[in-house]
Design a protein around this motif. Structure first.
Motif, PDB file in Angstrom:
ATOM      1  N   SER A  14       5.649 -30.498 -49.254  1.00 38.34           N
ATOM      2  CA  SER A  14       5.293 -29.151 -48.579  1.00 38.34           C
ATOM      3  C   SER A  14       5.893 -29.146 -47.351  1.00 38.34           C
ATOM      4  O   SER A  14       6.327 -28.084 -46.862  1.00 38.34           O
ATOM      5  CB  SER A  14       3.640 -29.016 -48.743  1.00 38.34           C
ATOM      6  N   ALA A  64       8.179 -21.133 -50.987  1.00 33.29           N
ATOM      7  CA  ALA A  64       6.735 -20.885 -51.461  1.00 33.29           C
ATOM      8  C   ALA A  64       6.247 -21.414 -52.827  1.00 33.29           C
ATOM      9  O   ALA A  64       5.149 -21.905 -52.840  1.00 33.29           O
ATOM     10  CB  ALA A  64       6.622 -19.134 -51.411  1.00 33.29           C
ATOM     11  N   SER A  65       7.131 -21.380 -53.649  1.00 30.87           N
ATOM     12  CA  SER A  65       6.720 -22.108 -55.136  1.00 30.87           C
ATOM     13  C   SER A  65       6.543 -23.564 -54.940  1.00 30.87           C
ATOM     14  O   SER A  65       5.575 -23.787 -55.372  1.00 30.87           O
ATOM     15  CB  SER A  65       7.867 -21.568 -55.952  1.00 30.87           C
ATOM     16  N   GLN A  66       7.286 -24.052 -54.114  1.00 30.71           N
ATOM     17  CA  GLN A  66       7.385 -25.531 -54.003  1.00 30.71           C
ATOM     18  C   GLN A  66       5.807 -25.822 -53.187  1.00 30.71           C
ATOM     19  O   GLN A  66       5.359 -26.797 -53.695  1.00 30.71           O
ATOM     20  CB  GLN A  66       8.541 -26.217 -53.399  1.00 30.71           C
ATOM     21  N   ARG A 115      11.279 -17.761 -51.806  1.00 30.19           N
ATOM     22  CA  ARG A 115      10.571 -17.613 -53.172  1.00 30.19           C
ATOM     23  C   ARG A 115      10.462 -19.110 -53.502  1.00 30.19           C
ATOM     24  O   ARG A 115       9.307 -19.578 -54.014  1.00 30.19           O
ATOM     25  CB  ARG A 115      11.118 -16.819 -54.263  1.00 30.19           C
ATOM     26  N   GLU A 116      11.660 -19.762 -53.479  1.00 32.27           N
ATOM     27  CA  GLU A 116      11.614 -21.154 -53.893  1.00 32.27           C
ATOM     28  C   GLU A 116      10.756 -22.123 -53.099  1.00 32.27           C
ATOM     29  O   GLU A 116       9.914 -22.724 -53.509  1.00 32.27           O
ATOM     30  CB  GLU A 116      12.965 -21.969 -53.992  1.00 32.27           C
ATOM     31  N   ASN A 173      -1.247 -27.146 -54.585  1.00 35.70           N
ATOM     32  CA  ASN A 173      -2.231 -27.147 -55.930  1.00 35.70           C
ATOM     33  C   ASN A 173      -2.457 -28.466 -56.296  1.00 35.70           C
ATOM     34  O   ASN A 173      -3.710 -28.899 -56.925  1.00 35.70           O
ATOM     35  CB  ASN A 173      -1.588 -26.353 -56.976  1.00 35.70           C
ATOM     36  N   MET A 203       3.292 -24.080 -52.890  1.00 37.01           N
ATOM     37  CA  MET A 203       2.315 -23.997 -53.786  1.00 37.01           C
ATOM     38  C   MET A 203       1.853 -25.024 -54.792  1.00 37.01           C
ATOM     39  O   MET A 203       0.804 -25.351 -55.182  1.00 37.01           O
ATOM     40  CB  MET A 203       2.537 -22.513 -54.598  1.00 37.01           C
ATOM     41  N   ILE A 204       3.027 -25.353 -55.552  1.00 40.44           N
ATOM     42  CA  ILE A 204       2.881 -26.290 -56.476  1.00 40.44           C
ATOM     43  C   ILE A 204       2.383 -27.720 -55.893  1.00 40.44           C
ATOM     44  O   ILE A 204       1.377 -28.347 -56.406  1.00 40.44           O
ATOM     45  CB  ILE A 204       4.155 -26.957 -57.319  1.00 40.44           C
TER      46      ILE A 204
END
Length: 497
Positions: free
Chosen positions: A273, A312-314, A309-310, A320, A316-317
């Motif tokens: 992250s 933020a997605s990484q 977007r990528e 989580n 978030m993954i």
């Protein structure tokens, strides 16, 4: 001649008649009868009376000795009542006017019990005792020389004392109390008549001396046993305290390994992250610079949006993933520290515990879980998790020497209506019969030089059999791995609360 013959015949008839118990005419009976003899005692009757008297005296002696022994048995610490009873019985059975018991303490002799002493005699004794062991006092002589002192007349022998002057006794019998040929005291009886005591009385006093020694020894041994028991109780308490401390240390060590594993695993999503966020900041800085100079094209905007977007997605993954790790750790850690009974699903708790353990295990050890679903329990998830943790760590440390690869399998299924069976197995090196016999003993370990405490499987056994109310069985052979079968009730026993 005739007259003479007649006279002879008359005398003969008179004699015969007298012999038959009749007196002839003209003859006085008293002149013919034998003189009346004095009454003679029957020897047989005298012997019976003597034997009866001796039997009665023997019974009295036996009853007196039994009474003293009963006192010794009933009160192992009450030595004074024994001495008091001995002097009373000795005075009565030895027909003495005075009797006393003396104890040796160091180099002095002390009076500890007496009977039938007058006030003047008590005053004289208190003045004379404690007496030096080296004195000429007959009591000191008997104790010092470890022999019986038997004087028929102290006025002749010169063994009189202040007590003799006040009481007027003439004969004395002193018997030392011997323990392992060491005199620890004496018993004395005295009487007014200047004569020796009977042999039976001497033997009786020796018996009383022996009983006094028994009483003294009982008291000493009882005191030693009490002291030793107190010491052992204190040692046992200290051992329990040390064991509890080590058990707690072992639990914290297991939890520490779990924390270290979780921290290591958290580094991956958090580091990813951070990398993604850092790259995204660089892209944002470049996009901001392009905007500032007015060199923003559609393609640049589209690229920035896609990168955002990528990123933020990484983020978030990975976050989580980190959250999942933290939740798993929190669940396991909470269950470890809270021992309240609650309802839970055995399969879910098993998965959570193993998931947390995988983080701290070496990479060449695989842990597989195969649990029957919907195994509802009303028990203690924390102690159950501690059992699994200790079993897995024990296998990781002991079953695979030299870093060998291996696998651990945990399976759970219903066992009847009210129980569940948890089967733990590994394909490690197994155990020898000698180790197998001691494996659940506290502080037994084959890796003490490597920091093992020997409490891991002991804790497992205690939790399963006490807290969870179940039973545990271990099967193992050298080179054939280890299988541990645990049967626990779905409803933990209320006594475990």
């Amino acid at each position: 001649m005739k007259a003479g013959g007649e006279t002879t015949r008359s005398k003969s008839r008179a004699a015969i008649t007298a012999k038959r118990g009749r007196a002839p005419k003209g003859v006085r009976v008293e002149s013919l009868a034998k003189p009346k003899a004095a009454k003679v005692k029957n020897p047989a009757r005298t012997e019976i009376e003597q034997l009866t008297l001796e039997l009665q005296e023997a019974r009295e002696r036996q009853a007196a000795m039994a009474e003293v022994l009963s006192l010794i048995s009933d009160s192992p610490t009450g030595i004074q009542p024994v001495f008091d009873r001995i002097v009373k019985n000795a005075a009565r059975l030895c027909q003495s006017v005075l009797s006393a018991v003396y104890r040796r303490e160091g180099d002095h002799v002390h009076l500890v019990a007496y009977d039938q002493f007058s006030a003047e005699s008590v005053a004289a004794v208190r003045k004379a005792y404690p007496a030096p062991l080296t004195s000429k006092n007959l009591i000191s002589v008997a104790i010092r020389e470890r022999r019986v002192v038997h004087e028929p007349d102290v006025l002749v022998s010169g063994g009189y004392s202040g007590l003799q002057k006040t009481s007027g006794y003439r004969s004395i019998l002193v018997v030392p109390m011997l323990r392992d040929d060491v005199a620890i005291g004496a018993i004395a009886v005295m009487r007014l008549e200047p004569q020796l005591f009977a042999k039976a009385q001497v033997e009786l006093l020796k018996t009383f001396a022996g009983q006094a020694v028994i009483a003294i020894e009982n008291t000493r041994l009882f005191a030693e046993v009490q002291e030793r028991t107190t010491q052992l109780s204190q040692s046992l308490e200290d051992l329990h305290a040390a064991q509890d401390s080590l058990v707690q240390t072992e639990k914290l060590a297991a939890l520490g390994r779990l924390v270290a594993g979780v921290a290591h695993e958290l580094n991956t999503p958090v580091g990813t992250s951070l990398t993604v966020a850092s790259a995204f900041i660089n892209k944002a800085d470049r996009f901001e610079a392009d905007v500032a100079i007015g060199d923003v094209r559609r393609s640049s905007l589209t690229e920035f949006i896609a990168a955002s977007r990528e990123a933020a997605s990484q983020v978030m993954i990975n976050l989580n993933h980190a959250i999942d790790l933290i939740q798993s750790f929190k669940q396991v850690a909470t269950d470890r520290n809270v021992s309240d009974r609650r309802g839970f699903n055995l399969a879910e708790v098993t998965e959570q515990v193993v998931k947390g353990l995988r983080f701290g295990l070496r990479r060449n050890l695989v842990v597989n879980v195969a649990c029957e679903p919907d195994l509802a329990m009303n028990s203690y998830p924390g102690p159950y998790g501690q059992v699994l943790t200790n079993l897995v760590i024990n296998s990781a440390v002991h079953a695979y020497p030299d870093g060998a690869r291996g696998a651990v399998h945990i399976a759970a299924q219903a066992s009847g209506k009210h129980n569940v069976e948890v089967l733990f197995s590994d394909d490690g090196c197994g155990m020898s019969p000698e180790i197998r016999r001691q494996v659940f003993d506290p502080f037994f370990t084959t890796r003490r030089d490597q920091g093992s405490t020997g409490l891991g499987l002991h804790i497992v056994h205690n939790i399963v059999t006490n807290r969870l109310g179940g039973r545990i069985n271990l099967e193992t052979r050298p080179g054939a791995g280890t299988k541990i079968r645990i049967i626990v009730p779905r409803e933990a026993p209320l006594a475990a609360e």
